[in-house]
Design a protein around this motif. Structure first.
Motif, PDB file in Angstrom:
ATOM      1  N   HIS A 192       0.872  -1.173   0.000  1.00 33.93           N
ATOM      2  CA  HIS A 192       0.000   0.000   0.000  1.00 33.93           C
ATOM      3  C   HIS A 192       0.911   1.225   0.000  1.00 33.93           C
ATOM      4  O   HIS A 192       1.774   1.358   0.883  1.00 33.93           O
ATOM      5  CB  HIS A 192      -0.889  -0.012   1.244  1.00 33.93           C
ATOM      6  N   PHE A 193       0.746   2.110  -0.993  1.00 33.58           N
ATOM      7  CA  PHE A 193       1.648   3.255  -1.123  1.00 33.58           C
ATOM      8  C   PHE A 193       1.575   4.176   0.103  1.00 33.58           C
ATOM      9  O   PHE A 193       2.599   4.639   0.597  1.00 33.58           O
ATOM     10  CB  PHE A 193       1.327   4.040  -2.390  1.00 33.58           C
ATOM     11  N   GLY A 194       0.369   4.431   0.584  1.00 35.47           N
ATOM     12  CA  GLY A 194       0.220   5.322   1.735  1.00 35.47           C
ATOM     13  C   GLY A 194       0.857   4.762   2.988  1.00 35.47           C
ATOM     14  O   GLY A 194       1.568   5.467   3.718  1.00 35.47           O
ATOM     15  N   HIS A 195       0.589   3.478   3.255  1.00 39.19           N
ATOM     16  CA  HIS A 195       1.159   2.851   4.451  1.00 39.19           C
ATOM     17  C   HIS A 195       2.683   2.771   4.353  1.00 39.19           C
ATOM     18  O   HIS A 195       3.394   2.971   5.341  1.00 39.19           O
ATOM     19  CB  HIS A 195       0.575   1.449   4.637  1.00 39.19           C
ATOM     20  N   ALA A 196       3.187   2.481   3.161  1.00 38.57           N
ATOM     21  CA  ALA A 196       4.634   2.388   2.971  1.00 38.57           C
ATOM     22  C   ALA A 196       5.288   3.749   3.176  1.00 38.57           C
ATOM     23  O   ALA A 196       6.357   3.855   3.793  1.00 38.57           O
ATOM     24  CB  ALA A 196       4.955   1.849   1.580  1.00 38.57           C
ATOM     25  N   ALA A 197       4.660   4.786   2.660  1.00 32.21           N
ATOM     26  CA  ALA A 197       5.210   6.131   2.834  1.00 32.21           C
ATOM     27  C   ALA A 197       5.272   6.506   4.307  1.00 32.21           C
ATOM     28  O   ALA A 197       6.271   7.065   4.786  1.00 32.21           O
ATOM     29  CB  ALA A 197       4.350   7.146   2.068  1.00 32.21           C
ATOM     30  N   VAL A 250       8.102   9.456   4.834  1.00 31.46           N
ATOM     31  CA  VAL A 250       8.091  10.395   3.709  1.00 31.46           C
ATOM     32  C   VAL A 250       6.654  10.562   3.226  1.00 31.46           C
ATOM     33  O   VAL A 250       5.758   9.814   3.628  1.00 31.46           O
ATOM     34  CB  VAL A 250       8.983   9.905   2.540  1.00 31.46           C
ATOM     35  N   SER A 251       6.448  11.525   2.358  1.00 33.44           N
ATOM     36  CA  SER A 251       5.115  11.705   1.774  1.00 33.44           C
ATOM     37  C   SER A 251       4.875  10.631   0.717  1.00 33.44           C
ATOM     38  O   SER A 251       5.818  10.050   0.168  1.00 33.44           O
ATOM     39  CB  SER A 251       4.994  13.089   1.132  1.00 33.44           C
ATOM     40  N   GLN A 252       3.598  10.390   0.412  1.00 32.30           N
ATOM     41  CA  GLN A 252       3.281   9.394  -0.611  1.00 32.30           C
ATOM     42  C   GLN A 252       3.822   9.796  -1.982  1.00 32.30           C
ATOM     43  O   GLN A 252       4.378   8.944  -2.693  1.00 32.30           O
ATOM     44  CB  GLN A 252       1.770   9.156  -0.670  1.00 32.30           C
ATOM     45  N   PRO A 253       3.721  11.084  -2.392  1.00 28.45           N
ATOM     46  CA  PRO A 253       4.312  11.467  -3.679  1.00 28.45           C
ATOM     47  C   PRO A 253       5.826  11.236  -3.712  1.00 28.45           C
ATOM     48  O   PRO A 253       6.369  10.829  -4.748  1.00 28.45           O
ATOM     49  CB  PRO A 253       3.978  12.954  -3.781  1.00 28.45           C
ATOM     50  N   ALA A 254       6.508  11.473  -2.579  1.00 28.68           N
ATOM     51  CA  ALA A 254       7.962  11.261  -2.531  1.00 28.68           C
ATOM     52  C   ALA A 254       8.290   9.782  -2.684  1.00 28.68           C
ATOM     53  O   ALA A 254       9.245   9.407  -3.388  1.00 28.68           O
ATOM     54  CB  ALA A 254       8.534  11.802  -1.227  1.00 28.68           C
ATOM     55  N   LEU A 255       7.504   8.916  -2.043  1.00 30.17           N
ATOM     56  CA  LEU A 255       7.729   7.474  -2.178  1.00 30.17           C
ATOM     57  C   LEU A 255       7.499   7.037  -3.618  1.00 30.17           C
ATOM     58  O   LEU A 255       8.312   6.306  -4.202  1.00 30.17           O
ATOM     59  CB  LEU A 255       6.802   6.703  -1.242  1.00 30.17           C
ATOM     60  N   SER A 256       6.388   7.472  -4.202  1.00 28.77           N
ATOM     61  CA  SER A 256       6.065   7.093  -5.578  1.00 28.77           C
ATOM     62  C   SER A 256       7.158   7.555  -6.541  1.00 28.77           C
ATOM     63  O   SER A 256       7.542   6.828  -7.459  1.00 28.77           O
ATOM     64  CB  SER A 256       4.717   7.689  -5.990  1.00 28.77           C
ATOM     65  N   ALA A 257       7.664   8.766  -6.308  1.00 27.06           N
ATOM     66  CA  ALA A 257       8.719   9.295  -7.171  1.00 27.06           C
ATOM     67  C   ALA A 257       9.993   8.472  -7.044  1.00 27.06           C
ATOM     68  O   ALA A 257      10.672   8.198  -8.041  1.00 27.06           O
ATOM     69  CB  ALA A 257       8.998  10.757  -6.817  1.00 27.06           C
ATOM     70  N   SER A 258      10.321   8.041  -5.821  1.00 28.32           N
ATOM     71  CA  SER A 258      11.531   7.236  -5.610  1.00 28.32           C
ATOM     72  C   SER A 258      11.418   5.886  -6.302  1.00 28.32           C
ATOM     73  O   SER A 258      12.382   5.403  -6.908  1.00 28.32           O
ATOM     74  CB  SER A 258      11.772   7.041  -4.105  1.00 28.32           C
TER      75      SER A 258
END
Length: 302
Positions: free
Chosen positions: A16-21, A26-34
């Motif tokens: 889950h992107f939100g839980h992982a972030a 970090v923020s969810q957009p930062a995680l997705s970008a990484s």
């Protein structure tokens, strides 16, 4: 890249992107970008995306294996350098099956006494959860069963053999005996751990081998809950002797279970890696010392 691989491991674990972030801080957009940058660097798609996380691609599954290895090695290197500068320090994360919790101080107390720069966290987890936590680099070592179900490719150090006894109210009829058979135990009103716990699966196997069918009238994943119900006098339970002697006090009595005297090996497990991080190497040495001491004590009683 190591930081991105660490985020990727967290995403694979949380699914889950939100839980992982949140877990990465970090923020969810930062995680997705990484994760997107990691895909671009490697030239492959790692994550199946839709409106939410949909799993890893075959390439992602393979990269996950390498990520765990590389991140683990990077952490080992950092810890070795820190140890060279300041001596052994850091935070040791241990997870133990619930039935081994009373044994854990035998490992952690001398370890902390000998390494005052180290702090310790102890988690209570099922055997399957321990292996998952090890795989995802969330704990350093685990204490779990070694024989009953596969533990995979891990470093293993047998610590002791778990044997079982009946825990019952001191004023019950069965409390007057010096020992009890598995078949007699199966006829009592029992409260036991739930079937997702390996201890319960081990007990079910022993009872089946003894041709003793059991149908507990109460189940729980909490040992404290089981002891609390035995205290009412309406139930008995089956516990490892080491755990029972620690908690079965006052109005409770423990009775060895025989025909057969059965048991299961419990040991320390760590991710199979050479070299291990200094902190893990130190706790492995402590575990080997404990295992040797237990072996010598058993031989002295023969």
């Amino acid at each position: 890249m190591i930081e991105k691989l660490d985020m990727f491991i967290t995403l694979a674990r949380e699914q889950h992107f939100g839980h992982a972030a949140q877990a990465c801080g970090v923020s969810q957009p930062a995680l997705s970008a990484s994760i997107k940058q990691l895909e671009e660097q490697l030239g492959v798609l790692l994550v199946l995306r839709g409106s939410r996380f949909q799993g890893l691609t075959p390439e992602g599954e393979r990269v996950l294996e390498w990520a765990r290895r590389l991140v683990g090695d990077a952490r080992t290197m950092q810890q070795e350098l820190e140890t060279m500068r300041h001596g052994l320090s850091g935070h040791l994360k241990v997870a133990a099956i619930p039935t081994a919790l009373s044994y854990v101080p035998a490992l952690t107390a001398p370890f902390v006494a000998g390494n005052p720069g180290v702090t310790v966290s102890v988690l209570s987890r099922s055997s399957s959860e321990i292996l998952s936590l090890l795989e995802n680099l969330e704990i350093d070592v685990g204490i779990t069963y070694l024989d009953n179900e596969p533990v995979g490719k891990v470093t293993q150090i047998p610590l002791y053999r778990e044997t079982y006894c009946l825990v019952t109210g001191a004023d019950t009829e069965q409390a007057t005996g010096q020992r009890i058979t598995w078949r007699d135990v199966s006829r009592l009103p029992l409260c036991l751990l739930t079937k997702d716990m390996q201890n319960r699966r081990i007990l079910d196997g022993i009872l089946a081998d003894a041709s003793a069918d059991v149908a507990p009238t109460l189940e729980s994943d909490s040992i404290v809950t089981l002891f609390a119900h035995v205290q009412t006098g309406l139930w008995s339970t089956i516990m490892p002797e080491s755990l029972a002697t620690t908690f079965a006090i006052g109005t409770l009595k423990t009775i060895p279970i025989v025909d057969p005297v059965a048991g299961a090996r419990v040991g320390l497990v760590a991710t199979h890696r050479e070299p291990h991080a200094p902190l893990i190497s130190a706790v492995l040495r402590q575990a080997r010392h404990l295992a040797q001491a237990d072996k010598l004590e058993q031989e002295s009683h023969l």
